[in-house]
Write an enzyme that holds these catalytic residues in place. Structure first.
Site, PDB file in Angstrom:
ATOM      1  N   ASP A   1       0.064 -17.237  -8.778  1.00  0.00           N
ATOM      2  CA  ASP A   1      -0.248 -16.887 -10.164  1.00  0.00           C
ATOM      3  C   ASP A   1      -0.785 -15.463 -10.322  1.00  0.00           C
ATOM      4  OD1 ASP A   1       0.306 -19.630 -10.700  1.00  0.00           O
ATOM      5  OD2 ASP A   1      -1.756 -20.135 -10.183  1.00  0.00           O
TER       6      ASP A   1
ATOM      7  N   GLU B   1       4.469 -22.029 -19.893  1.00  0.00           N
ATOM      8  CA  GLU B   1       3.082 -21.684 -19.569  1.00  0.00           C
ATOM      9  C   GLU B   1       3.013 -20.217 -19.141  1.00  0.00           C
ATOM     10  OE1 GLU B   1       2.461 -24.668 -16.599  1.00  0.00           O
ATOM     11  OE2 GLU B   1       3.391 -23.490 -14.997  1.00  0.00           O
TER      12      GLU B   1
END
Length: 591
Positions: free
Chosen positions: A117, A279
């Site tokens: 991420d 997302e």
């Protein structure tokens, strides 16, 4: 590329053999009549890999120029035909095709081991990146680079042991800090992240914000916003107003300048290209458009990055006609699960994207967890960004700043030792001389409250770690516990390789039980040398330089090794004490 099927196996093997022998006529004949150039062998070697080994330049040129085979495509061991051409006459030819030399390229992933991420920001000529840390302390690593390729950890967003104990101390593994974002505004760095709580918490998803006037910190006491959603990011508009985005899709809410107050409720501006698990929203303003980037498809092999744009912040947003702009289209690619990215502009006006990826052993076992890749963004004539020309992840690419080669720090090093959830500094400390001190807390590694271990994340599929362990001279207590090395994923799956007063053992813990154990008599005299060699799924255990056991198919200490809770971190290794003794370690080597 595709692995050959039972119907195409005979032809494929014949083509591979001919190419390896430099047999131009046979290879061309097979391509003309029966062989599919997308077929590769079990190890991911393409026909071009074999042709380079066959050293027939005419055949290599035919495959590259007529069949458009890529000399920078990697097999499962991350080896490309270009690599195989090194030191041969073919190297100069392939250099001309690729446009860079072997010494002027970088390799993906640029950050290996657990670095999921990624989020990035540039300030001047310096780049700063953050990655998820889950329940690991210190929390949310901050890395620095001058060239986008070589990174060094310079700090952490959360370093307060008492704060971490309060918010992370009882969390299940895989919870904690998800998908942080780093941004810069008016001389201050801001880091936000989802604090994912246990499912029985009043708010299972909350958003954390902290800031500092120095990129490495120290950062202030985090502020927690009880807003459901994950993957927050902060965007500052031209008028100075600031916003936070969270999923699902891209939902936006206005925040105060310092991020400590929410000024509006979240409002959906774009749900994504595919409609599946949208997302990781990020906003970028360029040439009068707001560009909204999303990660979609879930974090498995369907992962992707998509984008939409609008002239107005709140939309409506127009889907990019080239979506997804990053996705691994190749099922046999060594780099998979590409998504969750953020763009950054360089001082000379180029654009790059950092994004997460996964690599797998035998196509199944993601031992190192999710890692960080880098690829260049190009903009189409109609104003849309494409990552690596929409070809999927690169395996090797020209370094963005060749003039800085040799002037930057090499690949990130792991000088910091981590503990799950928090750290009891009365029991665990690291000395400036590199010695690790641990006093056992009487808890085994299966307890969430266990703090008597120190870990680092596995750097790659193959490495060697060695630790010397001893009882300090001033320690007079009898050695009554076990202690040694651990291969650690979380409290649900780990391996201990340790000693007691009269035994040496290795034991594997999976889901509430020790499932296999080997042991033998050993007279512990107060000092011992542990070593573990890792080769894919195989682990070799050495005591005082003597091989004691070899275990194959060690699959429990990776994300796929157990279905339970949230398992998407990465394998680690380190040292532990189970009991009340004080012991010391010195790490001797690691490759």
């Amino acid at each position: 590329m595709n692995l050959y099927t039972s119907k195409t196996e005979a032809v494929a093997k014949k083509a591979f053999e001919a190419a390896g022998n430099g047999d131009y006529e046979t290879v061309v004949h097979l391509i003309d009549h029966s062989f599919n150039t997308e077929d590769c062998d079990e190890k991911g070697n393409s026909l071009l890999h074999y042709a380079v080994l066959g050293k027939n330049q005419k055949l290599v040129k035919y495959l590259v120029e007529r069949c458009k085979m890529d000399p920078a495509w990697a097999n499962q061991s991350m080896c490309t035909p270009y690599d195989l051409a090194a030191g041969t006459p073919l190297e100069d030819y392939i250099k001309g095709v690729c446009g860079f030399s072997l010494g002027e390229c970088y390799r993906n992933p640029v950050l290996r081991g657990m670095h999921p991420d990624p989020s990035i920001v540039r300030v001047g000529e310096d780049y700063y990146m953050v990655n998820s840390s889950f329940v690991i302390f210190p929390c949310i690593p901050i890395s620095h680079s001058k060239d986008l390729v070589h990174w060094k950890t310079i700090g952490y967003a959360v370093t307060d042991e008492k704060w971490a104990k309060k918010y992370l101390g009882n969390l299940e593994s895989g919870r904690g800090f998800w998908a942080p974002d780093i941004s810069y505004h008016n001389g201050r760095f801001y880091i936000c992240a989802t604090l994912r709580n246990n499912d029985d918490a009043p708010f299972i998803q909350t958003q954390m914000v902290t800031s500092s006037d120095e990129p490495a910190g120290p950062y202030g006491t985090p502020v927690i916003h009880n807003v459901l959603g994950i993957d927050p990011s902060i965007f500052t508009d031209d008028d100075g107003k600031r916003y936070m985005l969270v999923n699902r899709g891209a939902r936006i809410m206005e925040i105060s300048e310092d991020g400590t107050k929410l000024l509006s409720l979240p409002e959906l501006i774009w749900y994504g290209h595919s409609g599946h698990a949208p997302e990781g929203p990020h906003l970028l303003k360029k040439d009068g458009y707001y560009y909204c980037f999303l990660a979609e498809g879930g974090t498995g092999k369907g992962h992707m990055i998509s984008v939409a744009r609008s002239r107005k912040l709140y939309g409506p947003y127009e889907n990019c006609p080239y979506n997804p702009i990053m996705h691994q289209w190749d099922e046999m690619g060594a780099i998979q699960c590409c998504g969750h990215g953020k763009p950054v502009e360089t001082p000379d006006g180029r654009w790059f994207m950092v994004y997460l990826c996964s690599r797998f052993i035998d196509g199944t076992w993601g031992m190192t967890g999710r890692e960080t890749c880098l690829d260049e963004i190009t903009w189409t004539l109609d104003g849309w960004p494409l990552v690596n020309g929409r070809k999927g992840p690169s395996y090797m690419a020209p370094v963005p700043f060749p003039e800085k080669s040799g002037k930057v720090i090499s690949r990130i090093g792991q000088s910091v030792w981590f503990t799950p959830r928090t750290r009891d500094i009365t029991r665990v400390r690291t000395g400036e001389d590199g010695i690790l001190w641990i006093r056992g807390d009487g808890l085994d590694l299966c307890s969430r409250q266990c703090q008597s271990l120190l870990i680092q994340f596995q750097p790659d599929f193959g490495f060697y770690a060695e630790f010397e362990m001893w009882i300090p001279g001033e320690e007079t207590n009898e050695f009554t516990s076990d202690a040694g090395m651990t291969l650690y994923y979380d409290e649900n799956t780990y391996i201990k390789f340790g000693v007691t007063k009269n035994l040496v053992f290795v034991t594997e813990y999976v889901n509430n039980a020790y499932v296999r154990t080997k042991s033998m008599k050993f007279d512990f005299q107060g000092r011992v040398l542990f070593g573990v060699e890792t080769d894919g799924l195989n682990r070799t255990f050495l005591l005082n330089n003597e091989i004691l056991w070899r275990w194959t198919d060690v699959t429990s200490i990776c994300s796929e090794g157990l279905t339970k809770g949230k398992r998407f971190t990465g394998a680690a290794y380190g040292v532990y004490v189970n009991g009340s003794n004080l012991l010391c370690w010195r790490q001797h080597s690691k490759i």
